[in-house]
Design an enzyme around this catalytic site. Structure first.
Site, mmCIF file in Angstrom:
data_model
loop_
_atom_site.group_PDB
_atom_site.id
_atom_site.type_symbol
_atom_site.label_atom_id
_atom_site.label_comp_id
_atom_site.label_asym_id
_atom_site.label_seq_id
_atom_site.Cartn_x
_atom_site.Cartn_y
_atom_site.Cartn_z
ATOM 1 C CG HIS A 122 5.705 -1.998 4.317
ATOM 2 N ND1 HIS A 122 5.200 -1.009 4.635
ATOM 3 C CD2 HIS A 122 6.931 -2.524 4.593
ATOM 4 C CE1 HIS A 122 5.807 -0.456 5.851
ATOM 5 N NE2 HIS A 122 6.716 -1.502 5.875
ATOM 6 C CE LYS A 225 12.275 0.770 3.933
ATOM 7 N NZ LYS A 225 12.664 -0.032 5.344
HETATM 8 N N1 PLP Z 1 7.198 -0.095 1.134
HETATM 9 C C1 PLP Z 1 8.016 -1.248 1.468
HETATM 10 C C2 PLP Z 1 8.072 -2.331 0.506
HETATM 11 C C3 PLP Z 1 8.975 -1.171 2.616
HETATM 12 O O1 PLP Z 1 9.791 -2.291 2.490
HETATM 13 C C4 PLP Z 1 8.946 -0.206 3.490
HETATM 14 C C5 PLP Z 1 9.579 -0.125 4.610
HETATM 15 O O2 PLP Z 1 10.481 -1.438 5.004
HETATM 16 C C6 PLP Z 1 8.041 1.047 3.285
HETATM 17 C C7 PLP Z 1 7.160 1.028 2.275
HETATM 18 C C8 PLP Z 1 7.862 1.987 4.218
HETATM 19 O O3 PLP Z 1 8.982 2.632 4.448
HETATM 20 P P1 PLP Z 1 9.232 4.094 5.405
HETATM 21 O O4 PLP Z 1 9.183 3.156 6.708
HETATM 22 O O5 PLP Z 1 10.664 4.162 5.197
HETATM 23 O O6 PLP Z 1 8.419 4.904 5.047
#
Ligand code: PLP
Length: 406
Positions: A122, A225
């Site tokens: 991500h 999540k």
């Molecule tokens: N890492 C992964 C694998 C994710 O799926 C996400 C969000 O979809 C994030 C990091 C970032 O999460 P957040 O936006 O809640 O900080």
């Protein structure tokens, strides 16, 4: 006994209709829905006990402080950390990773060092490291994945050397659903003297996690999540590392003494929690984890495992479907496209049928580049999803495919 219909009753939003059709919510990778008890406990604290934490001598402040710290023990036990001091509350996965990039980065990363990520990360687990590399003159190395979504472990092994100082890897890919062999990765990182960070944003709600067994140095996740509120997340870090890292943000609560000549910093975990935290969010996160425990994470995992297998088999039968990510043992994400159709149009048409999916680059541009596409459609599952909802998705896709055949 896991009873999905009983569980659905705990989530009032699942009874909503959109455009006069029953809501089919398949965007859980973006955020999960909240059980009633999470919202209720937060309401209760706002309406009856609201008062700032760690600062008051009065009843209300103590009540919130106790609940905030109780939530920390709930998180500690859930991820099997050794100490509450190793659990730092942040705004979410993104902030947790940025915290590490700034403070671990400040103390441990130097010019010529290497940081290793994977091609399936991500953006939250890419960009903070790129920024760190720019600041420090370090180099970012990338482990590729194979077309089926599996990480190329040979390529990973080839990248391990004494210059590597940190390996940052997603436990579960938010696009491909691949469950990466994080234990092997962590051990390999340690073998060359590097540290390891696990992005557990897409794992924490699906897979039992034991940070001591994994032996990861850092682990990050978001509350929203895992059926908790937005705006709160967790950074787990090994105490000996956290002790050596300088604080990140300066302000109230992260200090011991402030003098104009020199300020000294608070103990863990408060050193990394500057300012008024989202304590009611933290309390909500604790409640969400208690809820997950009451259902049983093993039971949830078994249900979702059956559901993902069913979803893959059914979606495969849709004519002209293109599936992305088919690694063995994959977790609850199905990303796809329909030949000749833009992902945005596909998502919009599904929406009109009451089916909520995610479209676009899914915060993972490098995965899009790997497959040479500008975007995908993603259906992502949670404990409350059903086979009937997968059927609704597949029926919707088949209808769209028929109408737009020409
Ligand atoms: N890492 C992964 C694998 C994710 O799926 C996400 C969000 O979809 C994030 C990091 C970032 O999460 P957040 O936006 O809640 O900080």
């Amino acid at each position: 006994m896991f009873d999905v219909n009983q569980i659905r009753k705990d989530f009032p939003i699942l009874r909503e209709q959109v455009y006069g059709k029953p809501l089919v919510y398949l965007d859980n990778g973006a955020t999960t829905q909240k059980p009633r008890r999470v919202v209720e406990v937060m309401n209760e604290y706002y309406l009856r006990y609201n008062s700032n934490v760690h600062r008051g001598v009065h009843y209300l402040s103590n009540k919130c402080t106790d609940a905030n710290e109780r939530a920390r023990t709930v998180v500690r036990d859930y991820i099997h950390a050794g100490e509450t001091e190793e659990v730092i509350f942040t705004r979410g996965t993104t902030e947790s990773i940025n915290l590490v990039a700034y403070t671990f980065g400040e103390a441990f990363i130097h010019a010529g060092d290497e940081i290793v990520v994977t091609e399936m990360e991500h953006h939250a687990n890419i960009v903070p490291w790129q920024m760190l590399c720019e600041r420090k003159g370090a180099e970012l190395k990338v482990v590729p994945f194979k077309d089926n979504g599996e990480l190329d472990m040979e390529a990973f092994a080839g990248l391990m050397n004494g210059r590597v100082k940190l390996v940052a890897v997603a436990y579960v890919s938010n696009v491909l659903g691949t469950v990466n062999p994080v234990k092997r990765i962590i051990d390999a990182a340690h073998a060359v003297g590097a540290y390891a960070l696990v992005d557990a944003a897409q794992a924490i709600q699906h897979i039992p996690i034991d940070v001591r067994e994994l032996d990861c140095d850092f682990l990050a996740f978001s509350g929203h999540k895992i059926y908790g509120p937005t705006g709160v997340g967790v950074l787990y870090g090994k105490r000996e590392l956290l002790e050596q890292m300088p604080p990140w943000q300066g302000g109230g609560e992260m200090i011991k003494e402030v003098r104009f000549e020199k300020t000294t910093y608070n103990e863990l975990p408060f050193k990394f929690e500057a300012g008024t935290p989202d304590f009611i969010g933290v309390i909500g996160l604790g409640e969400a984890i208690e809820y997950v425990k009451s259902v049983g994470l093993d039971e949830i995992a078994a249900h979702e495992h059956g559901l993902i297998a069913y979803a893959m088999e059914r979606i495969r039968q849709v004519p002209r479907i293109i599936l992305y990510g088919d690694a063995p043992g994959k977790s609850s994400v199905v990303s796809f496209g329909l030949e000749g159709m833009h992902h945005f149009d596909l998502g919009t048409l599904l929406d009109k049928m009451g089916i909520a999916v995610r479209t676009g680059q899914l915060c993972a541009d490098p995965v899009m580049s790997h497959y040479g596409v500008t975007g995908m459609v993603r259906a992502s599952l949670a404990m409350y999803n059903t086979e009937e909802e997968i059927d609704a998705l597949c029926a919707g896709l088949k209808k769209i495919e028929r109408i737009f055949k020409m």
